[in-house]
Design a protein around this motif. Structure first.
Motif, mmCIF file in Angstrom:
data_model
loop_
_atom_site.group_PDB
_atom_site.id
_atom_site.type_symbol
_atom_site.label_atom_id
_atom_site.label_comp_id
_atom_site.label_asym_id
_atom_site.label_seq_id
_atom_site.Cartn_x
_atom_site.Cartn_y
_atom_site.Cartn_z
ATOM 1 N N MET A 60 0.793 -1.223 0.000
ATOM 2 C CA MET A 60 0.000 0.000 0.000
ATOM 3 C C MET A 60 0.830 1.280 0.000
ATOM 4 O O MET A 60 0.331 2.347 0.341
ATOM 5 N N GLY A 61 2.099 1.191 -0.352
ATOM 6 C CA GLY A 61 2.903 2.383 -0.527
ATOM 7 C C GLY A 61 3.042 3.235 0.718
ATOM 8 O O GLY A 61 3.440 2.770 1.792
ATOM 9 N N ALA A 62 2.675 4.518 0.587
ATOM 10 C CA ALA A 62 2.874 5.478 1.666
ATOM 11 C C ALA A 62 2.047 5.167 2.903
ATOM 12 O O ALA A 62 2.400 5.581 4.010
ATOM 13 N N TRP A 63 0.954 4.430 2.751
ATOM 14 C CA TRP A 63 0.148 4.052 3.920
ATOM 15 C C TRP A 63 0.983 3.231 4.901
ATOM 16 O O TRP A 63 0.875 3.402 6.120
ATOM 17 N N GLY A 64 1.783 2.320 4.384
ATOM 18 C CA GLY A 64 2.635 1.501 5.252
ATOM 19 C C GLY A 64 3.690 2.330 5.943
ATOM 20 O O GLY A 64 3.991 2.124 7.124
ATOM 21 N N ALA A 65 4.265 3.293 5.210
ATOM 22 C CA ALA A 65 5.287 4.156 5.810
ATOM 23 C C ALA A 65 4.687 5.005 6.928
ATOM 24 O O ALA A 65 5.312 5.205 7.976
ATOM 25 N N LEU A 66 3.473 5.508 6.727
ATOM 26 C CA LEU A 66 2.813 6.296 7.770
ATOM 27 C C LEU A 66 2.459 5.438 8.981
ATOM 28 O O LEU A 66 2.536 5.909 10.124
ATOM 29 N N ALA A 67 2.057 4.192 8.742
ATOM 30 C CA ALA A 67 1.772 3.288 9.861
ATOM 31 C C ALA A 67 3.031 3.067 10.690
ATOM 32 O O ALA A 67 2.983 3.038 11.931
ATOM 33 N N ARG A 106 8.324 0.130 -6.592
ATOM 34 C CA ARG A 106 7.655 1.053 -7.501
ATOM 35 C C ARG A 106 8.626 1.685 -8.495
ATOM 36 O O ARG A 106 8.298 1.833 -9.669
ATOM 37 N N ALA A 107 9.807 2.061 -8.033
ATOM 38 C CA ALA A 107 10.779 2.684 -8.927
ATOM 39 C C ALA A 107 11.263 1.717 -10.007
ATOM 40 O O ALA A 107 11.474 2.108 -11.157
ATOM 41 N N LEU A 108 11.427 0.452 -9.616
ATOM 42 C CA LEU A 108 11.893 -0.557 -10.563
ATOM 43 C C LEU A 108 10.747 -1.229 -11.315
ATOM 44 O O LEU A 108 10.971 -2.104 -12.147
ATOM 45 N N ARG A 109 9.512 -0.844 -10.967
ATOM 46 C CA ARG A 109 8.298 -1.386 -11.601
ATOM 47 C C ARG A 109 8.259 -2.912 -11.502
ATOM 48 O O ARG A 109 8.027 -3.630 -12.494
ATOM 49 N N VAL A 110 8.487 -3.380 -10.293
ATOM 50 C CA VAL A 110 8.484 -4.822 -10.031
ATOM 51 C C VAL A 110 7.149 -5.218 -9.411
ATOM 52 O O VAL A 110 6.720 -4.637 -8.414
ATOM 53 N N ASP A 111 6.498 -6.184 -10.009
ATOM 54 C CA ASP A 111 5.244 -6.702 -9.466
ATOM 55 C C ASP A 111 5.576 -7.634 -8.301
ATOM 56 O O ASP A 111 6.343 -8.587 -8.470
ATOM 57 N N PRO A 112 5.035 -7.380 -7.105
ATOM 58 C CA PRO A 112 5.326 -8.270 -5.967
ATOM 59 C C PRO A 112 4.630 -9.616 -6.107
ATOM 60 O O PRO A 112 3.510 -9.809 -5.625
ATOM 61 N N GLY A 259 0.437 2.891 -6.961
ATOM 62 C CA GLY A 259 1.219 4.112 -6.783
ATOM 63 C C GLY A 259 1.610 4.268 -5.327
ATOM 64 O O GLY A 259 2.125 3.340 -4.713
ATOM 65 N N TRP A 260 1.350 5.458 -4.790
ATOM 66 C CA TRP A 260 1.701 5.703 -3.388
ATOM 67 C C TRP A 260 0.492 5.770 -2.472
ATOM 68 O O TRP A 260 0.576 5.485 -1.289
ATOM 69 N N TRP A 261 -0.675 6.142 -3.025
ATOM 70 C CA TRP A 261 -1.867 6.283 -2.190
ATOM 71 C C TRP A 261 -3.036 5.438 -2.693
ATOM 72 O O TRP A 261 -3.902 5.068 -1.915
ATOM 73 N N ALA A 262 -3.075 5.161 -3.988
ATOM 74 C CA ALA A 262 -4.209 4.407 -4.553
ATOM 75 C C ALA A 262 -3.778 3.678 -5.814
ATOM 76 O O ALA A 262 -2.656 3.850 -6.292
#
Length: 262
Positions: A60-67, A106-112, A259-262
């Motif tokens: 979830m991008g930035a959501w995880g960093a904020l958590a 995200r920068a390397l466009r790697v699908d987890p 992305g970072w939020w959605a």
């Protein structure tokens, strides 16, 4: 050519973020009290909370960093006893810990894609990952319930930590060899890199710079080493297990953030 539909932030993202923050805070408090790095309130040699917000950053991008940030901020206030300003600065350590792997994917466009589907490896891989987590968690339970009694419980805990780590590392290598190589290589680099970066910020802001640093400068190396080693263990074992088990769930439910939020 069809246009890509722009996703929006939903209440599910917010609720998941709040829940993850609360869980991470509880685990952070428990970890820092049961597995402390001596002389450094809030620092744990086995910081289980990282197993929540680091995978959340991948999903979830930035959501995880904020958590990670807010759970660490509240930990700094209580029970660690740092000032509001000290906690505001120190908490960026856990923000960085989640944002670095999230950024790499995200920068390397790697699908987890943490699945392993090739023959014998598909059978061996989940055994190594799940068994490593179970052994580590059993050791934590032993330490929590009977660690204060000393031997043999202390040795059981220590052996379980390193046995669980060894099994998980073997699982990581199997994933790298026969799974999605980009996914596993990105994750392994992310685990190592983020452990050192968060350790530098966390130990540095506690001992070398802050407003003012709450601990003496001489405590930098014990705090840094304990921080990095603990993160490497937790992220290699517990975070890996969660990513393997829950990544398909996040993708199916729409919680996955490209992305970072959605």
């Amino acid at each position: 050519m069809t246009e890509k539909v722009k996703r929006k932030v939903t209440w599910m993202h917010i609720v998941t973020f709040v829940f993850a923050t609360a869980v991470a805070y509880v685990l952070a408090v428990v970890s820092s009290l049961i597995f402390p790095v001596l002389g450094a309130p809030g620092v744990s040699a086995l910081y289980v909370a990282a197993a929540v917000y680091v995978p959340l950053g991948v999903w979830m991008g930035a959501w995880g960093a904020l958590a990670g940030y807010f759970s660490c901020f509240f930990l700094g206030l209580y029970p660690s006893g740092y000032t509001v300003v000290q906690s505001l600065v120190w908490s960026f350590a856990d923000f960085l810990e989640a944002i670095v792997p999230a950024f790499l994917f995200r920068a390397l466009r790697v699908d987890p894609d943490f699945t392993v589907k090739r023959g014998w490896a598909a059978k061996l891989f989940p055994v190594l990952i799940s068994l490593g987590s179970i052994v580590l968690l059993l050791g934590i339970v032993v330490q929590v319930l009977w660690g204060s009694l000393g031997e043999p419980f202390t040795s059981i805990y220590v052996y379980s930590v390193y046995t669980g780590l060894a099994l998980a590392v073997l699982g990581l290598l199997v994933g790298l060899a026969v799974g999605n190589a980009k996914t596993w290589a990105t994750y392994i680099v992310g685990v190592v890199l983020t452990s050192f970066i968060s350790g530098l910020w966390g130990a540095g802001t506690l001992t070398l710079f802050n407003f003012p640093p709450p601990l003496p400068a001489a405590a930098f190396w014990p705090v840094f080493v304990g921080w990095v080693v603990g993160d490497l263990i937790v992220l290699s074992v517990l975070s890996t297990a969660l990513l393997v088990a829950l990544t398909p769930v996040f993708k199916r439910t729409g919680l996955y953030v490209e992305g970072w939020w959605a």
